[in-house]
Design a protein around this motif. Structure first.
Motif, PDB file in Angstrom:
ATOM      1  N   THR A  21      39.621  34.647  33.078  1.00 31.19           N
ATOM      2  CA  THR A  21      39.045  35.726  33.734  1.00 31.19           C
ATOM      3  C   THR A  21      38.721  36.752  32.995  1.00 31.19           C
ATOM      4  O   THR A  21      37.648  37.501  32.874  1.00 31.19           O
ATOM      5  N   ARG A  22      39.854  37.491  32.444  1.00 34.50           N
ATOM      6  CA  ARG A  22      39.956  38.555  31.772  1.00 34.50           C
ATOM      7  C   ARG A  22      39.205  38.524  30.572  1.00 34.50           C
ATOM      8  O   ARG A  22      38.468  39.463  30.043  1.00 34.50           O
ATOM      9  N   TRP A  23      38.992  37.159  29.915  1.00 33.68           N
ATOM     10  CA  TRP A  23      38.192  37.246  28.554  1.00 33.68           C
ATOM     11  C   TRP A  23      36.680  36.784  28.954  1.00 33.68           C
ATOM     12  O   TRP A  23      36.089  36.334  28.117  1.00 33.68           O
ATOM     13  N   GLY A  24      36.511  37.003  30.191  1.00 35.52           N
ATOM     14  CA  GLY A  24      34.933  36.651  30.437  1.00 35.52           C
ATOM     15  C   GLY A  24      34.772  35.339  31.111  1.00 35.52           C
ATOM     16  O   GLY A  24      33.451  35.016  31.239  1.00 35.52           O
ATOM     17  N   GLY A  25      35.588  34.449  31.288  1.00 38.50           N
ATOM     18  CA  GLY A  25      35.316  33.093  31.664  1.00 38.50           C
ATOM     19  C   GLY A  25      35.141  33.029  33.163  1.00 38.50           C
ATOM     20  O   GLY A  25      35.548  33.945  34.143  1.00 38.50           O
ATOM     21  N   GLN A  26      34.204  32.241  33.756  1.00 36.98           N
ATOM     22  CA  GLN A  26      33.686  32.160  35.013  1.00 36.98           C
ATOM     23  C   GLN A  26      34.808  30.916  35.473  1.00 36.98           C
ATOM     24  O   GLN A  26      34.394  29.656  35.519  1.00 36.98           O
ATOM     25  N   VAL A  27      35.721  31.050  36.010  1.00 36.26           N
ATOM     26  CA  VAL A  27      36.895  30.020  36.456  1.00 36.26           C
ATOM     27  C   VAL A  27      36.151  29.569  37.903  1.00 36.26           C
ATOM     28  O   VAL A  27      36.190  30.021  38.857  1.00 36.26           O
ATOM     29  N   PRO A  28      36.457  28.281  37.827  1.00 40.39           N
ATOM     30  CA  PRO A  28      35.843  27.221  38.832  1.00 40.39           C
ATOM     31  C   PRO A  28      36.935  27.395  40.108  1.00 40.39           C
ATOM     32  O   PRO A  28      38.292  27.960  39.796  1.00 40.39           O
ATOM     33  N   GLU A  29      36.722  27.163  41.388  1.00 33.32           N
ATOM     34  CA  GLU A  29      38.062  27.438  42.360  1.00 33.32           C
ATOM     35  C   GLU A  29      39.103  26.747  42.151  1.00 33.32           C
ATOM     36  O   GLU A  29      40.172  27.108  42.425  1.00 33.32           O
TER      37      GLU A  29
END
Length: 117
Positions: free
Chosen positions: A26-34
């Protein structure tokens, strides 16, 4: 009984590492799924590494590439060797988590910000 306890501890450690890796992604800009899988985290970090183009970002890109390699190794192992899988997950976290946040300035207020990637 000992094997059951060990399995539960390894599963709990794996879960904690996945949560920490999700935060790093997330810090690197990824949209992490649930409920991300290891392969999904690898793909997201790989995408983040691909966005780093300048030569000043080559160290970050290399660290993320190593993190991706460790995540892919952990994904290939699956549940076959839990302790080895945990080692790969820890290595991936070490490679991705301590890197500076690309969106945050690393200097004190009033000082020029370093060139971003």
């Amino acid at each position: 009984m000992i094997i059951g306890d060990l399995s539960a501890r390894l599963a709990a450690a794996r879960g904690r590492l996945i949560i920490e890796l999700s935060r790093a992604v997330t810090r690197w800009g990824g949209q992490v799924p649930e409920d991300p899988g290891v392969a999904e985290l690898a793909d997201l970090l790989d995408g983040a590494a691909a966005t780093l183009h300048s030569t000043t970002c080559s160290d970050d890109r290399n660290e993320l590439a190593l993190a991706v390699a460790h995540l892919r190794a952990a994904d290939r192992l699956g549940g076959l060797l839990p302790a080895v899988t945990l080692w790969h997950l820890r290595q991936a976290l070490q490679r991705s988590a301590p890197l500076p946040n690309p969106g945050e300035p690393a200097t004190a207020p009033g000082q020029p910000a370093p060139q971003t990637c």
